[in-house]
Design a protein around this motif. Structure first.
Motif, short mmCIF file in Angstrom:
data_model
loop_
_atom_site.label_atom_id
_atom_site.label_comp_id
_atom_site.label_asym_id
_atom_site.label_seq_id
_atom_site.Cartn_x
_atom_site.Cartn_y
_atom_site.Cartn_z
N UNK A 187 -6.73 8.81 -2.04
CA UNK A 187 -6.06 8.44 -3.19
C UNK A 187 -5.63 9.66 -3.99
N UNK A 194 -9.91 -1.07 -4.11
CA UNK A 194 -9.89 0.02 -3.38
C UNK A 194 -11.24 0.14 -2.36
N UNK A 195 -12.26 -0.54 -2.71
CA UNK A 195 -13.45 -0.45 -2.02
C UNK A 195 -13.45 -1.45 -0.77
N UNK A 251 -11.95 7.27 1.04
CA UNK A 251 -10.88 6.61 0.54
C UNK A 251 -10.42 7.23 -0.84
N UNK A 292 1.83 13.73 -6.10
CA UNK A 292 2.89 13.27 -6.81
C UNK A 292 2.69 13.38 -8.41
N UNK A 335 2.24 2.76 -3.20
CA UNK A 335 1.36 3.46 -3.98
C UNK A 335 1.27 5.23 -3.47
N UNK A 345 0.73 -0.98 -0.08
CA UNK A 345 0.02 -0.02 0.05
C UNK A 345 0.76 1.31 -0.14
N UNK A 402 -15.99 5.57 -11.18
CA UNK A 402 -16.15 4.16 -11.37
C UNK A 402 -16.13 3.50 -9.92
N UNK A 403 -15.17 4.12 -9.25
CA UNK A 403 -15.41 3.50 -7.71
C UNK A 403 -16.61 3.74 -6.86
N UNK A 411 -11.97 7.96 -12.63
CA UNK A 411 -11.67 6.84 -11.70
C UNK A 411 -12.58 6.79 -10.56
N UNK A 446 -9.84 -3.25 -9.74
CA UNK A 446 -9.35 -2.36 -8.88
C UNK A 446 -10.31 -1.75 -8.04
N UNK A 447 -11.59 -1.94 -8.30
CA UNK A 447 -12.61 -1.40 -7.13
C UNK A 447 -12.62 -2.50 -6.04
N UNK A 454 -2.20 11.29 -5.04
CA UNK A 454 -1.76 11.13 -6.57
C UNK A 454 -1.64 12.62 -6.90
N UNK A 486 -16.09 5.00 0.96
CA UNK A 486 -15.48 4.70 -0.47
C UNK A 486 -15.21 6.27 -0.86
N UNK A 505 -19.49 1.49 -8.17
CA UNK A 505 -19.39 0.40 -7.60
C UNK A 505 -19.85 0.35 -6.01
N UNK A 562 -11.62 -2.85 -14.16
CA UNK A 562 -12.47 -2.00 -13.20
C UNK A 562 -12.90 -2.99 -12.08
#
Lengths: 272, 308
Positions: B231, A269-270, B227, B238, A110, A107, B185-186, B182, A265-266, B235, B224, B189, A262
């Motif tokens: 990120x 992260x979720x 979080x 950086x 990243x 982690x 999409x998250x 991005x 990745x989800x 990001x 979510x 979900x 997707x």
């Protein structure tokens, strides 16, 4: 709630915003150059001028750029997968001391700005004679790609029922054989998706390439194209054609693998 | 020996206790060699006067690099620009992402195609994104400029990227365009986890949409969103390519963030020691943000548990 018009309207606006820059690239690439440098813009692409996509290969060293990008991307993919498959399996299946540390470490990678490592990696690569080599780029890229690949593959291994492997285990297969022969084939779609992710991580990468590569014939497309921005030595329609040729593979492959990318990745992260 | 395996896993899957370590060793060794080791070296270099011309010949100079940076008024501007760039990316990136996710969460014809299309900016190389936006912002023939003129908004003929006022907004527009897919999409979900029965019941009860969002939808997706905000923050701290290619950090430092400043010090001014010190400061900021986030989410979790 079935498609009521305000929603459709909103969706269309968002899609318009998203698609427009790509569309504009195509319009610019296919407009005759004398009609670009005027203040009434052409608004539709001219499909009779698709020849620019051939023309551009003689105007810009794009063939060499794309070859270098491909080598870096393919190398990054192979190295990422080699490094990631077994650790992903270990994170999914084993309990061992240090497991939480490993997860945390992945982690943290990243969170690290690549730029932070520019200075020391430059020094290390210099002494190992890896500056100005594509190998150096592959090595640097894989360090950032492998943790993501590991994490996504771990999620895929989690979804395989244990019983499938137990049968092979009773048959006396070693753990390594089980990973390669039983588990890995079962996660093939995710494996393909991680390969796509790693490939385009290498294909898109700019910072390391810009810093570590000096020789013109080793330049990948990201560096080559960045050098065209704001320069007027190459006409803008050819610059845009170059940009499209460089971008198209990313988008096509992404759309093919999208479902897995997707969800991988989800899931990471979720739930992660 | 480790803790005993859970019963569900069964004896058949137990192997040598060394197997997991054998499996993870190559990756761990690799990450130590390429990430952790250089990071330690970066820490050391930040206390030296190492230059790009002679990277091996740095002399220890104590805290000089840090003292130089902290007293440099330009660096204060770097911190402000970094904060603005990050805040802009998070607010607009997450805001647009959330809005798009809520839109895409409805049933409509062509929804799956729309979903696929929405994510493509995120797949596009940053260099290509910078390329197209730099052309769209072109002072004379860029579509933004032409649009502004035709709307009578500006005198025109000013490239946003050359303006100390508009360069940062321009860079943010390009950045947000690339990153909001991005988060959408998250978040989309996460929206699948909203209990639809509760939502339907609330709608039948004639609770208005905003209320349903506040009481049902938001609590489900909040973790979510938090979080993703973390990120996006990290990001943004950086991000290099889009900013560097569009403006090089200029004009007059108007878009110069920590990362572009690091690059400039190290590889334009060839002062690796100062660049390393800037990197350490960046890492410190990223760590503080991450810790603050964990502290906040821990507290939110405890409050939620207390309320339940």
């Amino acid at each position: 709630m079935k498609g009521t018009s305000p929603f459709v309207f909103g969706v269309l606006i968002v899609l318009g915003l998203i698609v427009f820059p790509f569309y504009w690239m195509l319009v610019t690439a296919t407009t005759p150059p004398d009609q670009l440098m005027i203040e009434t813009p052409t608004l539709v692409p001219s499909f009779t001028r698709l020849g620019v996509f051939v023309e551009v290969f003689s105007a810009v060293p794009i063939a060499s750029w794309l070859t270098n990008s491909f080598i870096v991307a393919a190398g990054t993919t192979v190295l990422c997968l080699i490094l990631s498959v077994l650790p992903a399996y270990a994170l999914s299946r084993f309990r061992f001391r240090g497991k939480a540390m490993l997860a945390l470490g992945l982690f943290v990678t990243q969170m690290l700005p690549e730029a932070m490592l520019l200075v020391p990696l430059y020094a290390v690569f210099r002494s190992l004679e890896l500056l100005d080599t594509l190998t150096g780029l592959i090595i640097a890229n894989a360090a950032f790609g492998a943790p993501i690949v590991t994490w996504i593959l771990k999620g895929a291994f989690d979804a395989i029922p244990q019983e499938v492997e137990e049968a092979a285990r009773i048959d006396g297969c070693s753990r390594f054989d089980i990973v390669m022969g039983v588990a890995l084939p079962l996660v093939a779609p995710t494996l393909a998706a991680t390969a796509v992710i790693a490939f385009f991580h290498g294909w898109n990468e700019y910072l390391f390439a810009q810093t570590f590569i000096n020789a013109a014939d080793l330049r990948p497309a990201s560096v080559g194209i960045a050098g065209l921005v704001g320069e007027y030595a190459v006409p803008i329609h050819l610059v845009m054609a170059t940009g499209i040729i460089y971008t198209l593979p990313s988008i096509v492959f992404y759309l093919i693998a999208q479902r897995y990318v997707v969800s991988g990745l989800t899931a990471g992260s979720v739930k992660g | 020996m480790q803790r005993p395996m859970s019963k569900r896993r069964g004896a058949a899957l137990e192997g040598s206790p060394w197997t997991p370590y054998v499996f993870i060793f190559p990756l761990v060794a690799y990450l130590f060699a390429i990430l952790a080791g250089p990071l330690l070296q970066e820490f050391w270099i930040s206390f030296t006067d190492t230059s790009l011309m002679r990277p091996d010949a740095g002399q220890f100079i104590g805290l000089s690099n840090y003292r130089f940076i902290i007293s440099d008024p330009n660096f204060h501007q770097v911190l402000i620009v970094t904060a603005l760039y990050t805040a802009g990316s998070v607010v607009f990136g997450i805001g647009l992402g959330l809005g798009t996710a809520l839109l895409m969460n409805h049933d409509f014809r062509g929804r799956s195609v729309a979903r696929a299309l929405v994510t493509i900016p995120w797949a596009a190389p940053s260099v290509a994104v910078a390329l197209i936006f730099s052309w769209m912002f072109n002072a004379q023939y860029g579509i933004f400029t032409i649009l502004q003129k035709s709307l009578g908004l500006a005198s025109g003929a000013e490239n946003w990227l050359d303006s100390t006022t508009f360069a940062l907004p321009a860079v943010l527009i390009a950045t947000v365009w690339q990153i909001f897919p991005f988060s959408s999409v998250v978040i989309l979900a996460a929206l699948q986890g909203v209990p639809s029965e509760v939502k339907e019941a609330a709608i039948i009860d004639r609770a208005d949409r905003l209320n349903v969002f506040k009481t049902v939808t938001w609590p489900t997706i909040a973790p979510t969103v938090a979080l993703i905000s973390l990120f996006t923050t990290i990001w943004s701290l950086r991000r290099f390519d889009i900013i560097w290619i569009l403006t090089g950090g200029g004009p007059l430092g108007a878009t110069n963030t920590l990362v572009t400043e690091l690059y400039r010090e190290g590889f334009i001014y060839r002062d690796l020691g100062t660049a390393a010190a800037i990197g350490m400061i960046g890492l410190l900021i990223a760590s503080v943000v991450t810790l603050l986030y964990y502290g906040a989410s821990r507290r939110a979790e405890m409050r939620a548990r207390g309320a339940a």
